[in-house]
Write a protein that holds these residues in place. Structure first.
Motif, PDB file in Angstrom:
ATOM      1  N   UNK A 137       0.873  -1.160   0.125  1.00  0.00           N
ATOM      2  CA  UNK A 137       0.363  -0.097   0.003  1.00  0.00           C
ATOM      3  C   UNK A 137       1.031   0.901   0.095  1.00  0.00           C
ATOM      4  N   UNK A 138       1.487   1.822   0.756  1.00  0.00           N
ATOM      5  CA  UNK A 138       2.756   1.926   1.229  1.00  0.00           C
ATOM      6  C   UNK A 138       3.416   2.547  -0.537  1.00  0.00           C
ATOM      7  N   UNK A 139       3.898   1.902  -0.950  1.00  0.00           N
ATOM      8  CA  UNK A 139       4.797   1.621  -1.997  1.00  0.00           C
ATOM      9  C   UNK A 139       4.170   2.170  -3.416  1.00  0.00           C
ATOM     10  N   UNK A 140       2.396   1.623  -3.172  1.00  0.00           N
ATOM     11  CA  UNK A 140       1.468   2.574  -4.018  1.00  0.00           C
ATOM     12  C   UNK A 140       0.901   4.021  -3.976  1.00  0.00           C
ATOM     13  N   UNK A 141       1.101   4.197  -2.891  1.00  0.00           N
ATOM     14  CA  UNK A 141       0.350   5.905  -2.396  1.00  0.00           C
ATOM     15  C   UNK A 141       1.746   6.061  -2.942  1.00  0.00           C
ATOM     16  N   UNK A 142       3.086   6.022  -3.232  1.00  0.00           N
ATOM     17  CA  UNK A 142       4.235   7.003  -3.768  1.00  0.00           C
ATOM     18  C   UNK A 142       4.058   7.248  -5.119  1.00  0.00           C
ATOM     19  N   UNK A 143       3.874   5.876  -5.422  1.00  0.00           N
ATOM     20  CA  UNK A 143       3.887   5.799  -6.992  1.00  0.00           C
ATOM     21  C   UNK A 143       2.341   6.337  -7.353  1.00  0.00           C
ATOM     22  N   UNK A 144       1.286   6.585  -6.479  1.00  0.00           N
ATOM     23  CA  UNK A 144      -0.092   7.125  -7.417  1.00  0.00           C
ATOM     24  C   UNK A 144       0.328   8.695  -7.330  1.00  0.00           C
ATOM     25  N   UNK A 145       1.228   8.922  -6.466  1.00  0.00           N
ATOM     26  CA  UNK A 145       1.652  10.267  -5.855  1.00  0.00           C
ATOM     27  C   UNK A 145       2.326  10.862  -7.222  1.00  0.00           C
ATOM     28  N   UNK A 146       3.713  10.360  -7.521  1.00  0.00           N
ATOM     29  CA  UNK A 146       4.552  10.384  -8.777  1.00  0.00           C
ATOM     30  C   UNK A 146       5.710  10.654  -7.869  1.00  0.00           C
ATOM     31  N   UNK A 147       5.619  10.166  -6.369  1.00  0.00           N
ATOM     32  CA  UNK A 147       7.025  10.869  -5.706  1.00  0.00           C
ATOM     33  C   UNK A 147       7.643   9.235  -5.713  1.00  0.00           C
ATOM     34  N   UNK A 148       9.566  10.238  -6.091  1.00  0.00           N
ATOM     35  CA  UNK A 148      10.166   8.903  -6.186  1.00  0.00           C
ATOM     36  C   UNK A 148      10.708   9.175  -4.384  1.00  0.00           C
ATOM     37  N   UNK A 149      10.478   8.629  -3.705  1.00  0.00           N
ATOM     38  CA  UNK A 149      11.554   7.935  -1.933  1.00  0.00           C
ATOM     39  C   UNK A 149      12.862   7.776  -2.149  1.00  0.00           C
ATOM     40  N   UNK A 150      13.411   8.056  -1.762  1.00  0.00           N
ATOM     41  CA  UNK A 150      15.184   7.809  -1.289  1.00  0.00           C
ATOM     42  C   UNK A 150      15.564   8.104  -0.256  1.00  0.00           C
ATOM     43  N   UNK A 151      15.945   7.834   0.109  1.00  0.00           N
ATOM     44  CA  UNK A 151      17.347   7.928   1.905  1.00  0.00           C
ATOM     45  C   UNK A 151      16.882   9.030   2.086  1.00  0.00           C
ATOM     46  N   UNK A 152      16.620   9.134   3.571  1.00  0.00           N
ATOM     47  CA  UNK A 152      17.041  11.076   3.830  1.00  0.00           C
ATOM     48  C   UNK A 152      18.013  11.158   4.825  1.00  0.00           C
TER      49      UNK A 152
END
Length: 402
Positions: free
Chosen positions: A3-18
Motif C-alpha cells: 500500500x505504501x509503495x502504491x501511494x508513492x507511485x500514485x503521487x508520482x514521488x520517488x522516495x529516497x534515503x533521507x
C-alpha cells in the motif's frame, strides 16, 4: 506492490534515503570495519565472535532501517540519533570484546539492549505491527543479552548466541495474529495499571515501502564492498610496494568490482539474481544479512592477504575462499525463485562458483597469494561470462527475419 509503495507511485514521488538515514548508515561503516578486523587473526574464536557481532550489529541496524522506512517524514530524529550513538558504542567496544575486556563487553551488550528497547518502544508508540520482521518489536531475544551483563566469557558469548537464535525463531515462527494478541495483552495490562481508562488507538499492520527498503539494503551492501577497498588500502600503506602488491591490488579491486556488478547490475537490493518481491521480506532480509556477512569476511580476507604477499596462511586462504563460496551459495538460493532455466543455471554457474573456491582453499597451499586472488577473480567473472555467452546464442534465434 504494497500500500505504501502504491501511494508513492500514485503521487508520482520517488522516495529516497533521507539525510538522517544516510547519517545513520555511516555508523554501519564504522561497525562493519571494526567487526571485519576480528578476522585478521583467522582463528575459530575470532570467527565465532565475528558471526555473533555481525548478526547483532545488522539486527540493530535493520530495526531502525525498517522504522525509518515505515515512519517516513514522521521519524523521530532524537530516537534515531540515540540509536546511532548506541551503535557507535557497540562499534567502539568490538576490539575490547576481542581482547576479553569485561568493561567493553558489558558496554556493547548494554548498548545493544538499549537499541532493541528503543526499537520496541517506537513501534508500540506507532501502534503498528511489522509482520515482515517481528523481532524488531518483540524483546524476547533481548533477555539473554540483559543476563549477559552479569556473565563472563565464555558464558557471555553463549547468551548472545541464544539471543540471536531467539530473534531468528521469532522471525520465522511468530505470525501476525500472535503479534496482535501480544499488543492487546500489553494494552490490557496498561489499562489495569492506569487510573485513567482512556481508549487506545487500534493496532494496524505496517506496510514497508519496498523500493525505499531496497535502496537502504543496497546501500548497506555498498558499505560492505567499500570496506573491502578500505581494508586493502590500509594494509597496502604498511607494506613495501612491489610487483606482488601491484598484482594483488589489481586483483582485489577487480574482484570487488565483479561482486558489485553481480549485486547491482544482476540483482535486487544488493542480492545477486534476486528480483523484486520474488521472496517475502522474512526470507529476503536474512538472505541479505548472511550475504553481507560473507562480503565483510571477504573484505577482511583481502586485507589480510595484502599483509602476506608471498604465501597465504591457511586460515586466510580458507577465509577468502569460503566467504566467496558462501556468497555464491546464497546467490543460488536467491536464484531459485527465478522463472525458467534455474536448474541448468545452478549446475553451470552456482555449483562451480561454490566448489572451485573450496578446492582452492583445500589444495592451494602451494599457490602464491596473487595467484589465489586472481583465481577467485576468474571464478567471480564466470557468471557474467556465462550470461553473455547464453545471451549471444539466444540473440540470433530471437532476431526477426528481414
Amino acid at each position: 506492490m504494497n500500500e505504501l509503495s502504491s501511494a508513492h507511485a500514485a503521487s508520482g514521488e520517488d522516495r529516497h534515503a533521507s539525510w538522517l538515514e544516510l547519517f545513520f548508515d555511516l555508523v554501519a561503516v564504522a561497525g562493519v570495519a571494526q567487526i571485519a578486523h576480528l578476522l585478521h587473526d583467522g582463528g575459530a574464536t575470532e570467527l565465532g565472535q565475528y558471526v555473533l557481532l555481525f548478526l547483532a550489529f545488522w539486527t540493530a541496524w535493520i530495526c531502525f532501517t525498517l522504522y525509518g522506512n515505515v515512519a517516513g517524514e514522521r521519524t523521530h530524529t532524537r530516537t534515531v540519533l540515540a540509536a546511532m550513538f548506541c551503535m557507535a558504542v557497540m562499534a567502539a567496544a568490538v576490539p575490547g570484546v576481542h581482547a576479553g575486556e569485561n568493561g567493553q563487553a558489558r558496554a556493547l551488550a548494554l548498548a545493544y539492549v538499549v537499541v532493541r528497547l528503543l526499537a520496541n518502544r517506537v513501534w508500540r508508540h506507532r501502534r503498528e505491527i511489522l509482520v515482515d520482521w517481528p523481532a524488531a518489536q518483540m524483546s524476547l531475544g533481548v533477555i539473554p543479552w540483559i543476563v549477559s551483563l552479569w556473565a563472563h566469557e565464555p558464558a557471555r558469548y553463549w547468551l548472545w548466541a541464544l539471543g540471536i537464535a531467539l530473534d531468528l525463531y521469532v522471525t520465522f515462527t511468530v505470525s501476525a495474529r500472535d503479534i496482535v494478541e501480544s499488543h492487546r495483552a500489553h494494552d490490557r495490562r496498561e489499562r489495569k495499571r492506569s487510573s485513567r481508562r482512556e481508549a487506545l488507538l487500534p493496532v494496524s499492520v505496517a506496510a514497508p515501502d519496498a523500493d525505499h527498503l531496497s535502496e537502504r539494503l543496497g546501500l548497506f551492501v555498498i558499505i560492505v564492498l567499500g570496506e573491502g577497498v578500505a581494508q586493502v588500502i590500509e594494509a597496502a600503506s604498511e607494506v613495501s610496494w612491489n610487483r606482488r602488491l601491484y598484482g594483488l591490488a589489481s586483483a582485489a579491486f577487480l574482484l570487488l568490482v565483479a561482486l558489485w556488478s553481480l549485486s547491482f547490475r544482476h540483482g535486487y537490493a544488493g542480492v545477486p539474481y534476486l528480483t523484486a518481491r520474488s521472496l517475502p521480506a522474512r526470507a529476503a532480509l536474512p538472505l541479505h544479512c548472511f550475504l553481507c556477512g560473507c562480503l565483510a569476511a571477504l573484505a577482511a580476507g583481502l586485507g589480510a592477504a595484502t599483509e602476506h604477499l608471498e604465501t597465504l596462511p591457511d586460515g586466510t586462504r580458507w577465509l577468502l575462499c569460503a566467504s566467496l563460496a558462501g556468497y555464491f551459495l546464497l546467490t543460488g538460493i536467491a536464484a531459485l525463485r527465478q522463472p525458467g532455466g534455474t536448474q541448468r543455471w545452478l549446475l553451470s554457474v552456482v555449483l562451480p562458483c561454490c566448489s572451485l573456491p573450496l578446492l582452492i582453499a583445500g589444495f592451494g597451499a602451494g599457490l602464491g597469494t596473487v595467484a589465489v586472488v586472481w583465481l577467485l577473480v576468474a571464478v567471480t567473472l564466470w557468471p557474467t561470462v556465462y550470461e553473455g555467452r547464453r545471451s549471444g546464442r539466444a540473440a540470433p534465434a530471437a532476431r526477426p527475419e528481414p
